[in-house]
Structure formats: C-alpha cells, structure tokens
Motif scaffolding. Sequence first.
Motif, PDB file in Angstrom:
ATOM      1  N   ILE A 126     -48.119  33.202  56.469  1.00  0.00           N
ATOM      2  CA  ILE A 126     -48.347  31.886  57.070  1.00  0.00           C
ATOM      3  C   ILE A 126     -49.582  32.009  57.961  1.00  0.00           C
ATOM      4  CG2 ILE A 126     -45.911  31.239  56.978  1.00  0.00           C
ATOM      5  CD1 ILE A 126     -45.734  31.695  59.988  1.00  0.00           C
ATOM      6  N   THR A 127     -50.131  30.868  58.349  1.00  0.00           N
ATOM      7  CA  THR A 127     -51.357  30.870  59.160  1.00  0.00           C
ATOM      8  C   THR A 127     -51.046  30.664  60.634  1.00  0.00           C
ATOM      9  OG1 THR A 127     -51.682  28.486  58.998  1.00  0.00           O
ATOM     10  CG2 THR A 127     -52.615  29.842  57.207  1.00  0.00           C
ATOM     11  N   ASP A 128     -52.051  30.880  61.460  1.00  0.00           N
ATOM     12  CA  ASP A 128     -51.914  30.589  62.890  1.00  0.00           C
ATOM     13  C   ASP A 128     -51.617  29.105  63.100  1.00  0.00           C
ATOM     14  OD1 ASP A 128     -52.335  33.203  63.866  1.00  0.00           O
ATOM     15  OD2 ASP A 128     -54.509  32.950  63.775  1.00  0.00           O
ATOM     16  N   ALA A 129     -52.239  28.250  62.286  1.00  0.00           N
ATOM     17  CA  ALA A 129     -51.986  26.810  62.391  1.00  0.00           C
ATOM     18  C   ALA A 129     -50.526  26.494  62.055  1.00  0.00           C
ATOM     19  CB  ALA A 129     -52.925  26.034  61.471  1.00  0.00           C
ATOM     20  N   ASP A 130     -49.963  27.200  61.069  1.00  0.00           N
ATOM     21  CA  ASP A 130     -48.554  27.007  60.720  1.00  0.00           C
ATOM     22  C   ASP A 130     -47.665  27.346  61.906  1.00  0.00           C
ATOM     23  OD1 ASP A 130     -49.268  26.353  58.091  1.00  0.00           O
ATOM     24  OD2 ASP A 130     -48.900  28.391  57.353  1.00  0.00           O
ATOM     25  N   ILE A 131     -47.907  28.487  62.532  1.00  0.00           N
ATOM     26  CA  ILE A 131     -47.053  28.906  63.641  1.00  0.00           C
ATOM     27  C   ILE A 131     -47.221  27.976  64.841  1.00  0.00           C
ATOM     28  CG2 ILE A 131     -48.509  30.593  64.832  1.00  0.00           C
ATOM     29  CD1 ILE A 131     -45.971  32.379  64.905  1.00  0.00           C
ATOM     30  N   ASP A 132     -48.431  27.481  65.065  1.00  0.00           N
ATOM     31  CA  ASP A 132     -48.641  26.514  66.145  1.00  0.00           C
ATOM     32  C   ASP A 132     -47.807  25.255  65.913  1.00  0.00           C
ATOM     33  OD1 ASP A 132     -50.428  28.236  67.379  1.00  0.00           O
ATOM     34  OD2 ASP A 132     -52.226  27.173  66.658  1.00  0.00           O
ATOM     35  N   GLU A 133     -47.786  24.777  64.673  1.00  0.00           N
ATOM     36  CA  GLU A 133     -47.013  23.576  64.350  1.00  0.00           C
ATOM     37  C   GLU A 133     -45.510  23.847  64.450  1.00  0.00           C
ATOM     38  OE1 GLU A 133     -46.064  19.652  63.422  1.00  0.00           O
ATOM     39  OE2 GLU A 133     -47.869  20.580  64.232  1.00  0.00           O
ATOM     40  N   ILE A 134     -45.069  25.008  64.007  1.00  0.00           N
ATOM     41  CA  ILE A 134     -43.653  25.376  64.115  1.00  0.00           C
ATOM     42  C   ILE A 134     -43.250  25.406  65.585  1.00  0.00           C
ATOM     43  CG2 ILE A 134     -42.015  27.282  63.813  1.00  0.00           C
ATOM     44  CD1 ILE A 134     -43.639  27.918  61.173  1.00  0.00           C
ATOM     45  N   GLU A 135     -44.042  26.065  66.418  1.00  0.00           N
ATOM     46  CA  GLU A 135     -43.726  26.138  67.853  1.00  0.00           C
ATOM     47  C   GLU A 135     -43.737  24.750  68.485  1.00  0.00           C
ATOM     48  OE1 GLU A 135     -46.698  28.955  69.132  1.00  0.00           O
ATOM     49  OE2 GLU A 135     -45.263  30.625  69.023  1.00  0.00           O
ATOM     50  N   ARG A 136     -44.688  23.907  68.099  1.00  0.00           N
ATOM     51  CA  ARG A 136     -44.741  22.543  68.647  1.00  0.00           C
ATOM     52  C   ARG A 136     -43.457  21.780  68.324  1.00  0.00           C
ATOM     53  NH1 ARG A 136     -45.212  17.599  67.462  1.00  0.00           N
ATOM     54  NH2 ARG A 136     -45.456  17.876  65.243  1.00  0.00           N
ATOM     55  N   ARG A 137     -42.993  21.909  67.095  1.00  0.00           N
ATOM     56  CA  ARG A 137     -41.767  21.201  66.690  1.00  0.00           C
ATOM     57  C   ARG A 137     -40.531  21.762  67.382  1.00  0.00           C
ATOM     58  NH1 ARG A 137     -42.404  19.472  60.338  1.00  0.00           N
ATOM     59  NH2 ARG A 137     -44.576  18.835  60.495  1.00  0.00           N
ATOM     60  N   ILE A 138     -40.502  23.068  67.569  1.00  0.00           N
ATOM     61  CA  ILE A 138     -39.370  23.669  68.287  1.00  0.00           C
ATOM     62  C   ILE A 138     -39.354  23.170  69.731  1.00  0.00           C
ATOM     63  CG2 ILE A 138     -38.467  25.839  69.219  1.00  0.00           C
ATOM     64  CD1 ILE A 138     -39.338  27.155  66.560  1.00  0.00           C
ATOM     65  N   ASP A 139     -40.527  23.152  70.371  1.00  0.00           N
ATOM     66  CA  ASP A 139     -40.619  22.675  71.748  1.00  0.00           C
ATOM     67  C   ASP A 139     -40.226  21.202  71.858  1.00  0.00           C
ATOM     68  OD1 ASP A 139     -41.456  25.189  72.542  1.00  0.00           O
ATOM     69  OD2 ASP A 139     -43.581  24.643  72.662  1.00  0.00           O
ATOM     70  N   ALA A 140     -40.626  20.400  70.893  1.00  0.00           N
ATOM     71  CA  ALA A 140     -40.296  18.971  70.899  1.00  0.00           C
ATOM     72  C   ALA A 140     -38.798  18.741  70.728  1.00  0.00           C
ATOM     73  CB  ALA A 140     -41.070  18.239  69.797  1.00  0.00           C
ATOM     74  N   ARG A 141     -38.166  19.645  70.002  1.00  0.00           N
ATOM     75  CA  ARG A 141     -36.724  19.556  69.759  1.00  0.00           C
ATOM     76  C   ARG A 141     -35.938  19.862  71.033  1.00  0.00           C
ATOM     77  NH1 ARG A 141     -34.885  23.798  65.512  1.00  0.00           N
ATOM     78  NH2 ARG A 141     -34.656  25.095  67.340  1.00  0.00           N
ATOM     79  N   GLY A 142     -36.538  20.691  71.872  1.00  0.00           N
ATOM     80  CA  GLY A 142     -35.891  21.025  73.155  1.00  0.00           C
ATOM     81  C   GLY A 142     -35.102  22.202  73.054  1.00  0.00           C
TER      82      GLY A 142
END
Length: 80
Positions: A64-80
């Motif tokens: 996976i790419t750095d952009a993928d992990i950034d998006e995954i982390e963003r979604r996890i953070d948004a989920r709370g």
Amino acid sequence: MTEKPSLRAYLKRYADGGIPREEMIATVAAWDFEDKIQDELVIEPIRQDNTFEIVYTAVVLDQITDADIDEIERRIDARG
C-alpha cells in the motif's frame, strides 16, 4: 470459535490486484485490530496478523502507499 480473517493476507490480496483501492481503505479503516502482544521473555517476535503494525509493514513492502495509510488513519480518527 471462528478464526478472525488475516489482515496480512487481505493486504496481500489487495497488492496482487484482487481488491479495489476504495474497498481496501474502507475495510482496513473498519478492521477489528488486536493489541500487539509484547512479552519481554520471548526473544522472537510474536506473529500476529491483525495489529495496526501490519498496515505499516504493508507500506514498507510496497503493498500500500503512504497516501493509502494517510486515508486509513484519517477514517479511523473520524470514526473515533
């Protein structure tokens, strides 16, 4: 007792082209991650397939790419 699916295997399937990017990101962001087992008495690493460390390893392995992990982390953070 049913065995949990392997995040390691899932990311390998994605890297092999078997899963679309958006599906992978949504699935990994919602994954039921396990805590990493740390035991100072065990010299060899304990193999776990469902820790967030597997996601970072997938970046190092170019699965996976750095952009993928950034998006995954963003979604996890948004989920709370």
